[in-house]
Scaffold this motif. Structure first.
Motif, PDB file in Angstrom:
ATOM      1  N   VAL A 224      10.097  -1.172 -12.376  1.00 48.94           N
ATOM      2  CA  VAL A 224       9.237  -2.118 -11.664  1.00 48.94           C
ATOM      3  C   VAL A 224       9.933  -3.474 -11.654  1.00 48.94           C
ATOM      4  O   VAL A 224      10.510  -3.897 -12.662  1.00 48.94           O
ATOM      5  N   VAL A 225       9.894  -4.166 -10.513  1.00 51.91           N
ATOM      6  CA  VAL A 225      10.544  -5.471 -10.375  1.00 51.91           C
ATOM      7  C   VAL A 225       9.571  -6.475  -9.775  1.00 51.91           C
ATOM      8  O   VAL A 225       8.560  -6.099  -9.156  1.00 51.91           O
ATOM      9  N   ASN A 226       9.867  -7.757  -9.964  1.00 53.33           N
ATOM     10  CA  ASN A 226       9.038  -8.826  -9.403  1.00 53.33           C
ATOM     11  C   ASN A 226       9.487  -9.163  -7.986  1.00 53.33           C
ATOM     12  O   ASN A 226      10.677  -9.304  -7.710  1.00 53.33           O
ATOM     13  N   LEU A 227       8.508  -9.313  -7.106  1.00 50.80           N
ATOM     14  CA  LEU A 227       8.767  -9.722  -5.724  1.00 50.80           C
ATOM     15  C   LEU A 227       7.775 -10.822  -5.372  1.00 50.80           C
ATOM     16  O   LEU A 227       6.564 -10.629  -5.479  1.00 50.80           O
ATOM     17  N   PHE A 228       8.293 -11.975  -4.962  1.00 56.87           N
ATOM     18  CA  PHE A 228       7.440 -13.098  -4.572  1.00 56.87           C
ATOM     19  C   PHE A 228       7.295 -13.096  -3.061  1.00 56.87           C
ATOM     20  O   PHE A 228       8.285 -13.084  -2.326  1.00 56.87           O
ATOM     21  N   SER A 229       6.054 -13.095  -2.583  1.00 56.66           N
ATOM     22  CA  SER A 229       5.796 -13.121  -1.149  1.00 56.66           C
ATOM     23  C   SER A 229       4.981 -14.350  -0.795  1.00 56.66           C
ATOM     24  O   SER A 229       3.985 -14.664  -1.448  1.00 56.66           O
ATOM     25  N   TYR A 230       5.418 -15.019   0.275  1.00 57.66           N
ATOM     26  CA  TYR A 230       4.686 -16.164   0.797  1.00 57.66           C
ATOM     27  C   TYR A 230       4.210 -15.870   2.218  1.00 57.66           C
ATOM     28  O   TYR A 230       3.681 -16.746   2.897  1.00 57.66           O
ATOM     29  N   VAL A 238       0.168  -4.466   5.829  1.00 61.77           N
ATOM     30  CA  VAL A 238       1.615  -4.307   5.660  1.00 61.77           C
ATOM     31  C   VAL A 238       1.914  -3.519   4.387  1.00 61.77           C
ATOM     32  O   VAL A 238       2.789  -2.642   4.360  1.00 61.77           O
ATOM     33  N   GLN A 239       1.192  -3.810   3.323  1.00 61.29           N
ATOM     34  CA  GLN A 239       1.407  -3.095   2.059  1.00 61.29           C
ATOM     35  C   GLN A 239       1.107  -1.610   2.205  1.00 61.29           C
ATOM     36  O   GLN A 239       1.878  -0.759   1.735  1.00 61.29           O
ATOM     37  N   ILE A 240       0.020  -1.273   2.855  1.00 60.87           N
ATOM     38  CA  ILE A 240      -0.340   0.136   3.028  1.00 60.87           C
ATOM     39  C   ILE A 240       0.687   0.846   3.904  1.00 60.87           C
ATOM     40  O   ILE A 240       1.094   1.981   3.630  1.00 60.87           O
ATOM     41  N   GLU A 241       1.131   0.176   4.961  1.00 58.94           N
ATOM     42  CA  GLU A 241       2.093   0.789   5.875  1.00 58.94           C
ATOM     43  C   GLU A 241       3.422   1.066   5.193  1.00 58.94           C
ATOM     44  O   GLU A 241       4.038   2.127   5.400  1.00 58.94           O
ATOM     45  N   HIS A 242       3.893   0.152   4.353  1.00 61.06           N
ATOM     46  CA  HIS A 242       5.241   0.275   3.787  1.00 61.06           C
ATOM     47  C   HIS A 242       5.264   0.725   2.329  1.00 61.06           C
ATOM     48  O   HIS A 242       6.269   1.288   1.883  1.00 61.06           O
ATOM     49  N   PHE A 243       4.197   0.492   1.586  1.00 67.15           N
ATOM     50  CA  PHE A 243       4.159   0.883   0.181  1.00 67.15           C
ATOM     51  C   PHE A 243       3.208   2.046  -0.079  1.00 67.15           C
ATOM     52  O   PHE A 243       3.244   2.652  -1.149  1.00 67.15           O
ATOM     53  N   GLY A 244       2.327   2.310   0.881  1.00 64.40           N
ATOM     54  CA  GLY A 244       1.345   3.371   0.695  1.00 64.40           C
ATOM     55  C   GLY A 244       0.204   3.005  -0.222  1.00 64.40           C
ATOM     56  O   GLY A 244      -0.582   3.865  -0.627  1.00 64.40           O
ATOM     57  N   ARG A 245       0.073   1.719  -0.537  1.00 60.20           N
ATOM     58  CA  ARG A 245      -0.995   1.246  -1.424  1.00 60.20           C
ATOM     59  C   ARG A 245      -1.123  -0.257  -1.267  1.00 60.20           C
ATOM     60  O   ARG A 245      -0.240  -0.915  -0.713  1.00 60.20           O
ATOM     61  N   THR A 246      -2.227  -0.797  -1.765  1.00 56.97           N
ATOM     62  CA  THR A 246      -2.370  -2.245  -1.826  1.00 56.97           C
ATOM     63  C   THR A 246      -1.981  -2.715  -3.219  1.00 56.97           C
ATOM     64  O   THR A 246      -2.144  -1.994  -4.209  1.00 56.97           O
ATOM     65  N   LEU A 247      -1.445  -3.929  -3.293  1.00 62.83           N
ATOM     66  CA  LEU A 247      -0.942  -4.472  -4.552  1.00 62.83           C
ATOM     67  C   LEU A 247      -1.838  -5.600  -5.046  1.00 62.83           C
ATOM     68  O   LEU A 247      -2.409  -6.347  -4.250  1.00 62.83           O
ATOM     69  N   VAL A 248      -1.934  -5.697  -6.355  1.00 67.86           N
ATOM     70  CA  VAL A 248      -2.651  -6.801  -6.979  1.00 67.86           C
ATOM     71  C   VAL A 248      -1.613  -7.775  -7.519  1.00 67.86           C
ATOM     72  O   VAL A 248      -0.760  -7.400  -8.333  1.00 67.86           O
ATOM     73  N   GLY A 249      -1.661  -9.016  -7.056  1.00 71.06           N
ATOM     74  CA  GLY A 249      -0.660  -9.991  -7.469  1.00 71.06           C
ATOM     75  C   GLY A 249      -1.265 -11.218  -8.121  1.00 71.06           C
ATOM     76  O   GLY A 249      -2.484 -11.323  -8.274  1.00 71.06           O
ATOM     77  N   LYS A 250      -0.389 -12.152  -8.505  1.00 70.15           N
ATOM     78  CA  LYS A 250      -0.802 -13.405  -9.119  1.00 70.15           C
ATOM     79  C   LYS A 250      -0.301 -14.568  -8.273  1.00 70.15           C
ATOM     80  O   LYS A 250       0.818 -14.535  -7.765  1.00 70.15           O
ATOM     81  N   GLU A 251      -1.113 -15.589  -8.154  1.00 74.80           N
ATOM     82  CA  GLU A 251      -0.687 -16.773  -7.428  1.00 74.80           C
ATOM     83  C   GLU A 251       0.464 -17.456  -8.159  1.00 74.80           C
ATOM     84  O   GLU A 251       0.462 -17.551  -9.385  1.00 74.80           O
ATOM     85  N   ASP A 252       1.443 -17.920  -7.395  1.00 72.18           N
ATOM     86  CA  ASP A 252       2.594 -18.608  -7.985  1.00 72.18           C
ATOM     87  C   ASP A 252       3.174 -19.521  -6.911  1.00 72.18           C
ATOM     88  O   ASP A 252       2.714 -19.532  -5.764  1.00 72.18           O
ATOM     89  N   VAL A 253       4.196 -20.295  -7.282  1.00 72.29           N
ATOM     90  CA  VAL A 253       4.835 -21.192  -6.313  1.00 72.29           C
ATOM     91  C   VAL A 253       6.335 -21.089  -6.463  1.00 72.29           C
ATOM     92  O   VAL A 253       6.873 -20.765  -7.528  1.00 72.29           O
ATOM     93  N   LEU A 254       7.033 -21.388  -5.359  1.00 71.72           N
ATOM     94  CA  LEU A 254       8.489 -21.430  -5.332  1.00 71.72           C
ATOM     95  C   LEU A 254       8.912 -22.878  -5.146  1.00 71.72           C
ATOM     96  O   LEU A 254       8.796 -23.437  -4.053  1.00 71.72           O
ATOM     97  N   THR A 294       2.430 -15.250  -3.629  1.00 70.92           N
ATOM     98  CA  THR A 294       1.909 -14.277  -4.582  1.00 70.92           C
ATOM     99  C   THR A 294       3.050 -13.553  -5.273  1.00 70.92           C
ATOM    100  O   THR A 294       3.993 -13.081  -4.616  1.00 70.92           O
ATOM    101  N   LEU A 295       2.985 -13.465  -6.593  1.00 65.92           N
ATOM    102  CA  LEU A 295       3.948 -12.697  -7.372  1.00 65.92           C
ATOM    103  C   LEU A 295       3.443 -11.265  -7.469  1.00 65.92           C
ATOM    104  O   LEU A 295       2.383 -11.003  -8.031  1.00 65.92           O
TER     105      LEU A 295
END
Length: 335
Positions: A224-230, A238-254, A294-295
């Motif tokens: 498992v790896v960290n991916l930051f999406s803005y 998009v998550q369901i289409e490409h990952f087959g599931r929805t993800l639970v993330g944490k708010e973060d900043v870059l 989101t992280l």
């Protein structure tokens, strides 16, 4: 126009360029899977991104013929256990380029065609070197920073290899016998004993050379790896289409990056995301510039799916987030 193969190799090159230096990269796979071709192309793609890159073949680290063939010219076990001088390769290449090494490594120790030893002076690696090495059985007792497994079906590799080696091995019939009895028999043993595809950090499906498939990137199977999406990777569709599931993330900043916008022309991306206007971030270095997002934690298969989803305006890089977490993020592709 960029080809499908160039795009996939570019994603792998981005992944490697983002990492610590020097970097020791193995290109592994069964005989005639396409390792050497990929290693050469990848070396060129890395150099195009501004990193020092070099290609090395395990052909220069074979054992002498007397050792390679001591169990018989057609022996699969002989090929598996006796073909390469892995001990010398580790001592003369991997250790000097590893932590605490002096960066002075050998490029070869044998002339394979002449079957004569070579005692050339070592080459001093640049601090930012990415060394790409192709060969067979590379995950047996060798320590790498990244391993790319070129996943090609046996029947496809057999066809490629026998056509390639017909003249070298004395005819098509002899080449087919060599692949069946020696090379691919040894490769089957390697797959069964080592499980190289699961252990590799990158897996590339190479049955169709023009259209390779990025199956996994960023670590071994199950990692498992960290991916930051803005942007759109935060959305459920998009998550369901490409990952087959929805993800639970944490708010973060870059920090140190400013958000901009890009117009997407890929109809598949527009259809899934629902818009042709996507955010994109560019480095400014100004701590006052921050990008919220989101992280996410994704598998290495999902990271490969994200690489496929993102268009060529983006490159993937490693960053430090405001929370202190390190994560992959898609940034503007600077020329």
């Amino acid at each position: 126009m960029i080809t499908s193969r160039e795009r996939v190799l570019g994603r792998i090159a981005d992944h490697l360029v983002a990492q610590a230096r020097p970097l020791r990269v193995a290109v592994d796979g069964i005989t005639a899977s396409g390792k050497t071709t990929l290693a050469r192309e990848l070396t060129a793609a890395i150099a195009e991104r501004g990193r020092t890159a070099a290609h090395l073949s395990m052909d220069g680290f074979h054992n002498p013929r007397a050792i390679r063939h001591r169990q018989g010219r057609d022996s699969a076990d002989g090929y598996y256990t006796d073909a390469y001088d892995f001990a010398s390769f580790s001592r003369l290449v991997l250790e000097p380029l590893g932590p605490g090494g002096d960066r002075k490594y050998r490029q070869r120790i044998i002339d394979l065609l002449l079957d004569t030893a070579i005692d050339e002076p070592p080459v001093e690696a640049a601090e930012d070197l990415v060394l790409v090495v192709d060969g067979s059985f590379l995950q047996r007792d060798l320590e790498w920073d990244e391993v790319i497994f070129v996943d090609t079906p046996f029947e496809v590799a057999r066809d490629r290899g026998t056509r390639r080696d017909t003249e070298l091995l004395g005819g098509l019939e002899q080449a087919e016998r060599a692949f069946d009895q020696r090379y691919h028999a040894a490769s089957r043993r390697y797959l069964a004993e080592v499980g190289p595809a699961d252990r590799a950090s990158v897996v590339l499906g190479n049955a169709d050379v023009a259209n390779p498939v990025l199956r996994r990137i960023g670590g071994p199977a199950g990692a498992v790896v960290n991916l930051f999406s803005y942007g759109t990777l935060q959305t459920a569709s998009v998550q369901i289409e490409h990952f087959g599931r929805t993800l639970v993330g944490k708010e973060d900043v870059l920090p140190g990056y400013r958000q901009d916008w890009v117009t997407i022309t890929d109809p598949a991306v527009i259809e899934v995301s629902g818009t042709d206007r996507h955010p994109i971030v560019r480095h400014t270095g100004d701590p006052a510039d921050t990008t919220a997002g989101t992280l996410l934690q994704v598998t290495t298969e999902e990271l490969a799916a994200a690489d496929v989803y993102e268009v060529d305006d983006y490159r993937r890089a490693l960053v430090r987030l405001g929370s202190g977490a390190d994560a992959w993020v898609y940034l503007a592709q600077e020329s």
